[in-house]
Motif scaffolding. Structure first.
Motif, PDB file in Angstrom:
ATOM      1  N   ASP A  73      59.104  36.173  93.528  1.00  0.00           N
ATOM      2  CA  ASP A  73      60.158  37.178  93.618  1.00  0.00           C
ATOM      3  C   ASP A  73      60.703  37.337  92.198  1.00  0.00           C
ATOM      4  O   ASP A  73      61.475  36.505  91.723  1.00  0.00           O
ATOM      5  CB  ASP A  73      61.251  36.702  94.583  1.00  0.00           C
ATOM      6  CG  ASP A  73      62.404  37.699  94.688  1.00  0.00           C
ATOM      7  OD1 ASP A  73      62.252  38.852  94.232  1.00  0.00           O
ATOM      8  OD2 ASP A  73      63.453  37.299  95.228  1.00  0.00           O
ATOM      9  N   HIS A  74      60.239  38.372  91.499  1.00  0.00           N
ATOM     10  CA  HIS A  74      60.666  38.609  90.117  1.00  0.00           C
ATOM     11  C   HIS A  74      61.612  39.795  90.081  1.00  0.00           C
ATOM     12  O   HIS A  74      61.224  40.915  90.404  1.00  0.00           O
ATOM     13  CB  HIS A  74      59.449  38.882  89.221  1.00  0.00           C
ATOM     14  CG  HIS A  74      59.820  39.157  87.798  1.00  0.00           C
ATOM     15  ND1 HIS A  74      59.124  40.034  87.011  1.00  0.00           N
ATOM     16  CD2 HIS A  74      60.810  38.665  87.009  1.00  0.00           C
ATOM     17  CE1 HIS A  74      59.667  40.076  85.799  1.00  0.00           C
ATOM     18  NE2 HIS A  74      60.696  39.258  85.787  1.00  0.00           N
ATOM     19  N   ARG A  75      62.839  39.533  89.711  1.00  0.00           N
ATOM     20  CA  ARG A  75      63.847  40.588  89.608  1.00  0.00           C
ATOM     21  C   ARG A  75      64.221  40.780  88.148  1.00  0.00           C
ATOM     22  O   ARG A  75      64.224  39.817  87.378  1.00  0.00           O
ATOM     23  CB  ARG A  75      65.072  40.222  90.425  1.00  0.00           C
ATOM     24  CG  ARG A  75      64.708  40.102  91.894  1.00  0.00           C
ATOM     25  CD  ARG A  75      65.844  39.697  92.749  1.00  0.00           C
ATOM     26  NE  ARG A  75      65.336  39.471  94.090  1.00  0.00           N
ATOM     27  CZ  ARG A  75      66.063  39.609  95.163  1.00  0.00           C
ATOM     28  NH1 ARG A  75      67.324  39.954  95.071  1.00  0.00           N
ATOM     29  NH2 ARG A  75      65.525  39.381  96.339  1.00  0.00           N
ATOM     30  N   THR A  76      64.524  42.009  87.804  1.00  0.00           N
ATOM     31  CA  THR A  76      64.907  42.298  86.423  1.00  0.00           C
ATOM     32  C   THR A  76      66.339  42.812  86.370  1.00  0.00           C
ATOM     33  O   THR A  76      66.851  43.387  87.324  1.00  0.00           O
ATOM     34  CB  THR A  76      63.971  43.344  85.788  1.00  0.00           C
ATOM     35  OG1 THR A  76      64.011  44.535  86.555  1.00  0.00           O
ATOM     36  CG2 THR A  76      62.544  42.822  85.707  1.00  0.00           C
ATOM     37  N   PRO A 124      49.856  39.746  68.053  1.00  0.00           N
ATOM     38  CA  PRO A 124      50.735  40.731  68.688  1.00  0.00           C
ATOM     39  C   PRO A 124      50.986  40.455  70.167  1.00  0.00           C
ATOM     40  O   PRO A 124      51.935  40.975  70.741  1.00  0.00           O
ATOM     41  CB  PRO A 124      50.002  42.067  68.501  1.00  0.00           C
ATOM     42  CG  PRO A 124      48.676  41.753  67.935  1.00  0.00           C
ATOM     43  CD  PRO A 124      48.626  40.319  67.544  1.00  0.00           C
ATOM     44  N   SER A 125      50.158  39.622  70.801  1.00  0.00           N
ATOM     45  CA  SER A 125      50.330  39.280  72.219  1.00  0.00           C
ATOM     46  C   SER A 125      51.030  37.940  72.414  1.00  0.00           C
ATOM     47  O   SER A 125      51.071  37.415  73.527  1.00  0.00           O
ATOM     48  CB  SER A 125      48.967  39.226  72.912  1.00  0.00           C
ATOM     49  OG  SER A 125      48.305  40.448  72.775  1.00  0.00           O
ATOM     50  N   SER A 126      51.567  37.394  71.348  1.00  0.00           N
ATOM     51  CA  SER A 126      52.148  36.056  71.404  1.00  0.00           C
ATOM     52  C   SER A 126      53.255  35.921  72.441  1.00  0.00           C
ATOM     53  O   SER A 126      53.313  34.925  73.163  1.00  0.00           O
ATOM     54  CB  SER A 126      52.681  35.666  70.025  1.00  0.00           C
ATOM     55  OG  SER A 126      53.263  34.396  70.060  1.00  0.00           O
ATOM     56  N   VAL A 150      55.165  33.260  77.098  1.00  0.00           N
ATOM     57  CA  VAL A 150      55.964  33.328  78.329  1.00  0.00           C
ATOM     58  C   VAL A 150      55.101  32.937  79.524  1.00  0.00           C
ATOM     59  O   VAL A 150      55.533  32.184  80.399  1.00  0.00           O
ATOM     60  CB  VAL A 150      56.612  34.719  78.503  1.00  0.00           C
ATOM     61  CG1 VAL A 150      57.221  34.880  79.882  1.00  0.00           C
ATOM     62  CG2 VAL A 150      57.670  34.932  77.428  1.00  0.00           C
ATOM     63  N   THR A 151      53.859  33.413  79.562  1.00  0.00           N
ATOM     64  CA  THR A 151      52.942  33.012  80.632  1.00  0.00           C
ATOM     65  C   THR A 151      52.769  31.500  80.639  1.00  0.00           C
ATOM     66  O   THR A 151      52.840  30.857  81.691  1.00  0.00           O
ATOM     67  CB  THR A 151      51.562  33.692  80.443  1.00  0.00           C
ATOM     68  OG1 THR A 151      51.735  35.104  80.501  1.00  0.00           O
ATOM     69  CG2 THR A 151      50.586  33.248  81.505  1.00  0.00           C
ATOM     70  N   ARG A 152      52.560  30.934  79.455  1.00  0.00           N
ATOM     71  CA  ARG A 152      52.324  29.494  79.351  1.00  0.00           C
ATOM     72  C   ARG A 152      53.531  28.686  79.823  1.00  0.00           C
ATOM     73  O   ARG A 152      53.393  27.759  80.626  1.00  0.00           O
ATOM     74  CB  ARG A 152      51.977  29.116  77.911  1.00  0.00           C
ATOM     75  CG  ARG A 152      51.513  27.685  77.734  1.00  0.00           C
ATOM     76  CD  ARG A 152      51.117  27.410  76.300  1.00  0.00           C
ATOM     77  NE  ARG A 152      52.244  27.407  75.393  1.00  0.00           N
ATOM     78  CZ  ARG A 152      53.081  26.381  75.244  1.00  0.00           C
ATOM     79  NH1 ARG A 152      52.928  25.278  75.951  1.00  0.00           N
ATOM     80  NH2 ARG A 152      54.081  26.448  74.398  1.00  0.00           N
ATOM     81  N   THR A 167      53.773  41.318  83.189  1.00  0.00           N
ATOM     82  CA  THR A 167      52.382  40.883  83.008  1.00  0.00           C
ATOM     83  C   THR A 167      52.297  39.372  83.015  1.00  0.00           C
ATOM     84  O   THR A 167      51.393  38.786  83.627  1.00  0.00           O
ATOM     85  CB  THR A 167      51.808  41.447  81.693  1.00  0.00           C
ATOM     86  OG1 THR A 167      52.009  42.854  81.667  1.00  0.00           O
ATOM     87  CG2 THR A 167      50.340  41.121  81.556  1.00  0.00           C
ATOM     88  N   ALA A 168      53.232  38.720  82.344  1.00  0.00           N
ATOM     89  CA  ALA A 168      53.253  37.256  82.315  1.00  0.00           C
ATOM     90  C   ALA A 168      53.456  36.695  83.721  1.00  0.00           C
ATOM     91  O   ALA A 168      52.768  35.754  84.128  1.00  0.00           O
ATOM     92  CB  ALA A 168      54.357  36.761  81.382  1.00  0.00           C
ATOM     93  N   VAL A 169      54.352  37.287  84.480  1.00  0.00           N
ATOM     94  CA  VAL A 169      54.631  36.804  85.841  1.00  0.00           C
ATOM     95  C   VAL A 169      53.411  37.013  86.740  1.00  0.00           C
ATOM     96  O   VAL A 169      53.056  36.140  87.535  1.00  0.00           O
ATOM     97  CB  VAL A 169      55.891  37.496  86.415  1.00  0.00           C
ATOM     98  CG1 VAL A 169      56.057  37.195  87.898  1.00  0.00           C
ATOM     99  CG2 VAL A 169      57.130  37.053  85.639  1.00  0.00           C
ATOM    100  N   ARG A 170      52.744  38.164  86.623  1.00  0.00           N
ATOM    101  CA  ARG A 170      51.543  38.412  87.433  1.00  0.00           C
ATOM    102  C   ARG A 170      50.422  37.424  87.114  1.00  0.00           C
ATOM    103  O   ARG A 170      49.539  37.201  87.942  1.00  0.00           O
ATOM    104  CB  ARG A 170      51.040  39.847  87.222  1.00  0.00           C
ATOM    105  CG  ARG A 170      51.831  40.878  87.999  1.00  0.00           C
ATOM    106  CD  ARG A 170      51.139  42.230  88.023  1.00  0.00           C
ATOM    107  NE  ARG A 170      50.877  42.784  86.704  1.00  0.00           N
ATOM    108  CZ  ARG A 170      51.739  43.527  86.002  1.00  0.00           C
ATOM    109  NH1 ARG A 170      52.940  43.784  86.497  1.00  0.00           N
ATOM    110  NH2 ARG A 170      51.409  44.000  84.823  1.00  0.00           N
ATOM    111  N   SER A 171      50.452  36.807  85.960  1.00  0.00           N
ATOM    112  CA  SER A 171      49.422  35.837  85.570  1.00  0.00           C
ATOM    113  C   SER A 171      49.578  34.497  86.278  1.00  0.00           C
ATOM    114  O   SER A 171      48.699  33.641  86.176  1.00  0.00           O
ATOM    115  CB  SER A 171      49.462  35.601  84.055  1.00  0.00           C
ATOM    116  OG  SER A 171      49.209  36.793  83.372  1.00  0.00           O
TER     117      SER A 171
END
Length: 166
Positions: free
Chosen positions: A148-151, A103-105, A110-112, A136-140
Protein backbone atom coordinates in the motif's frame (compact mmCIF):
# COMPACT_ATOMS: atom_id res chain seq x y z
CA UNK A 1 54.00 20.96 10.36
CA UNK A 2 52.28 19.92 7.13
CA UNK A 3 53.22 16.25 7.63
CA UNK A 4 51.95 16.34 11.21
CA UNK A 5 48.61 17.78 10.06
CA UNK A 6 48.34 15.14 7.32
CA UNK A 7 49.10 12.37 9.84
CA UNK A 8 46.55 13.75 12.31
CA UNK A 9 43.93 14.08 9.60
CA UNK A 10 44.59 10.50 8.44
CA UNK A 11 44.28 9.20 12.01
CA UNK A 12 41.07 11.12 12.61
CA UNK A 13 39.54 9.89 9.35
CA UNK A 14 40.54 6.30 10.12
CA UNK A 15 38.81 6.57 13.51
CA UNK A 16 35.74 8.21 11.93
CA UNK A 17 35.55 5.41 9.34
CA UNK A 18 35.77 2.79 12.09
CA UNK A 19 33.12 4.54 14.18
CA UNK A 20 30.86 4.69 11.12
CA UNK A 21 31.27 0.96 10.45
CA UNK A 22 30.48 0.14 14.09
CA UNK A 23 27.40 2.39 13.98
CA UNK A 24 26.14 0.56 10.89
CA UNK A 25 26.72 -2.81 12.56
CA UNK A 26 24.93 -1.66 15.73
CA UNK A 27 21.98 -0.40 13.69
CA UNK A 28 21.80 -3.69 11.78
CA UNK A 29 21.58 -5.58 15.09
CA UNK A 30 18.71 -3.36 16.30
CA UNK A 31 16.72 -3.36 13.08
CA UNK A 32 13.74 -5.77 13.07
CA UNK A 33 14.28 -8.65 10.63
CA UNK A 34 10.65 -9.90 10.56
CA UNK A 35 7.45 -8.21 9.44
CA UNK A 36 7.80 -4.45 9.85
CA UNK A 37 5.42 -3.63 12.73
CA UNK A 38 4.25 -0.22 11.50
CA UNK A 39 3.69 1.90 8.40
CA UNK A 40 6.86 3.38 6.93
CA UNK A 41 7.64 6.82 5.56
CA UNK A 42 10.56 7.34 3.20
CA UNK A 43 12.07 10.39 1.60
CA UNK A 44 15.34 11.94 0.50
CA UNK A 45 17.36 14.88 1.73
CA UNK A 46 19.67 16.69 -0.71
CA UNK A 47 22.91 18.26 0.36
CA UNK A 48 26.47 18.76 -0.86
CA UNK A 49 29.68 16.87 -0.16
CA UNK A 50 32.87 18.92 -0.54
CA UNK A 51 31.25 21.55 -2.82
CA UNK A 52 28.27 22.23 -5.08
CA UNK A 53 29.95 20.06 -7.72
CA UNK A 54 29.22 17.05 -5.50
CA UNK A 55 25.50 17.03 -4.65
CA UNK A 56 24.15 13.95 -2.93
CA UNK A 57 20.87 12.65 -1.64
CA UNK A 58 20.43 10.77 1.60
CA UNK A 59 17.42 8.42 1.59
CA UNK A 60 15.81 7.47 4.88
CA UNK A 61 13.10 4.95 5.82
CA UNK A 62 11.42 5.76 9.15
CA UNK A 63 8.62 4.22 11.19
CA UNK A 64 5.61 6.54 11.08
CA UNK A 65 4.72 5.90 14.75
CA UNK A 66 8.01 5.03 16.42
CA UNK A 67 10.21 7.34 14.31
CA UNK A 68 12.75 4.48 14.33
CA UNK A 69 15.18 4.70 11.43
CA UNK A 70 14.79 1.35 9.67
CA UNK A 71 17.23 2.13 6.90
CA UNK A 72 19.18 4.78 5.07
CA UNK A 73 21.37 5.05 2.02
CA UNK A 74 23.07 7.62 -0.16
CA UNK A 75 23.12 8.58 -3.85
CA UNK A 76 25.69 10.71 -5.61
CA UNK A 77 24.05 13.19 -7.97
CA UNK A 78 25.28 15.21 -10.91
CA UNK A 79 25.54 18.95 -10.42
CA UNK A 80 22.29 20.54 -11.53
CA UNK A 81 20.94 24.01 -12.14
CA UNK A 82 22.25 26.91 -14.13
CA UNK A 83 26.01 27.22 -14.46
CA UNK A 84 28.41 29.67 -16.02
CA UNK A 85 30.66 28.48 -18.84
CA UNK A 86 33.55 28.17 -16.37
CA UNK A 87 31.43 26.05 -14.03
CA UNK A 88 30.46 23.74 -16.89
CA UNK A 89 34.14 23.30 -17.75
CA UNK A 90 34.93 22.53 -14.11
CA UNK A 91 32.11 19.96 -13.95
CA UNK A 92 33.48 18.26 -17.09
CA UNK A 93 36.97 18.17 -15.54
CA UNK A 94 35.67 16.64 -12.31
CA UNK A 95 33.56 14.09 -14.18
CA UNK A 96 36.57 13.14 -16.33
CA UNK A 97 38.62 12.58 -13.18
CA UNK A 98 36.04 10.92 -10.89
CA UNK A 99 33.35 9.69 -13.29
CA UNK A 100 29.80 10.80 -13.81
CA UNK A 101 27.28 9.80 -11.12
CA UNK A 102 24.77 7.15 -12.14
CA UNK A 103 21.59 8.94 -13.30
CA UNK A 104 19.52 6.03 -11.90
CA UNK A 105 21.20 6.10 -8.51
CA UNK A 106 18.17 7.42 -6.60
CA UNK A 107 15.87 4.69 -7.96
CA UNK A 108 18.47 1.96 -7.34
CA UNK A 109 19.31 3.09 -3.81
CA UNK A 110 15.68 3.56 -2.75
CA UNK A 111 14.86 0.11 -4.15
CA UNK A 112 17.80 -1.36 -2.26
CA UNK A 113 17.01 0.22 1.11
CA UNK A 114 13.31 -0.66 0.88
CA UNK A 115 14.19 -4.27 -0.05
CA UNK A 116 16.48 -4.56 2.99
CA UNK A 117 13.94 -3.00 5.36
CA UNK A 118 11.03 -5.14 4.13
CA UNK A 119 12.98 -8.37 3.56
CA UNK A 120 11.16 -10.24 6.36
CA UNK A 121 7.75 -8.87 5.42
CA UNK A 122 4.96 -10.01 3.14
CA UNK A 123 3.05 -6.71 3.32
CA UNK A 124 4.10 -3.09 3.59
CA UNK A 125 2.38 0.26 4.08
CA UNK A 126 4.59 2.96 2.60
CA UNK A 127 4.25 6.72 2.34
CA UNK A 128 6.46 8.99 0.26
CA UNK A 129 6.28 12.26 -1.56
CA UNK A 130 5.62 12.35 -5.30
CA UNK A 131 9.24 11.95 -6.44
CA UNK A 132 9.00 10.23 -9.86
CA UNK A 133 11.47 7.39 -9.10
CA UNK A 134 9.65 6.21 -5.98
CA UNK A 135 6.77 4.27 -7.61
CA UNK A 136 9.27 2.35 -9.77
CA UNK A 137 11.33 1.51 -6.69
CA UNK A 138 8.24 0.30 -4.82
CA UNK A 139 7.09 -1.85 -7.77
CA UNK A 140 10.51 -3.55 -7.67
CA UNK A 141 9.69 -5.06 -4.26
CA UNK A 142 8.51 -8.36 -5.76
CA UNK A 143 8.98 -10.29 -2.49
CA UNK A 144 5.97 -8.45 -1.02
CA UNK A 145 2.51 -9.92 -1.54
CA UNK A 146 0.80 -6.57 -0.93
CA UNK A 147 2.11 -3.00 -0.95
CA UNK A 148 0.00 0.00 0.00
CA UNK A 149 2.02 2.96 -1.31
CA UNK A 150 0.52 6.37 -0.69
CA UNK A 151 1.98 9.67 -1.77
CA UNK A 152 1.82 13.12 -0.24
CA UNK A 153 2.48 16.36 -2.05
CA UNK A 154 6.08 17.49 -1.76
CA UNK A 155 4.76 20.97 -1.10
CA UNK A 156 2.61 19.95 1.87
CA UNK A 157 3.73 21.36 5.21
CA UNK A 158 5.65 18.73 7.19
CA UNK A 159 3.78 19.15 10.45
CA UNK A 160 2.45 16.40 12.74
CA UNK A 161 -0.61 15.92 10.49
CA UNK A 162 1.54 15.07 7.47
CA UNK A 163 2.18 11.31 7.08
CA UNK A 164 5.81 12.17 6.21
CA UNK A 165 6.32 14.04 9.48
CA UNK A 166 8.39 11.21 10.92
Amino acid sequence: LGRELDANHTTIMRHADRLGRHSLLFHERLRPKEQVPEPLAFDGFRNFEYSQYHPSEFHIVVGRYSHFTYGFTHSELRRMGSMTSAQKVRRRELEAKFGRPDPSSVRHEVTRVLAVVTAGSTRARLTSDEYPDYPTAVRSLTHLEHVDHRTVSSRAVRNARNPLFA
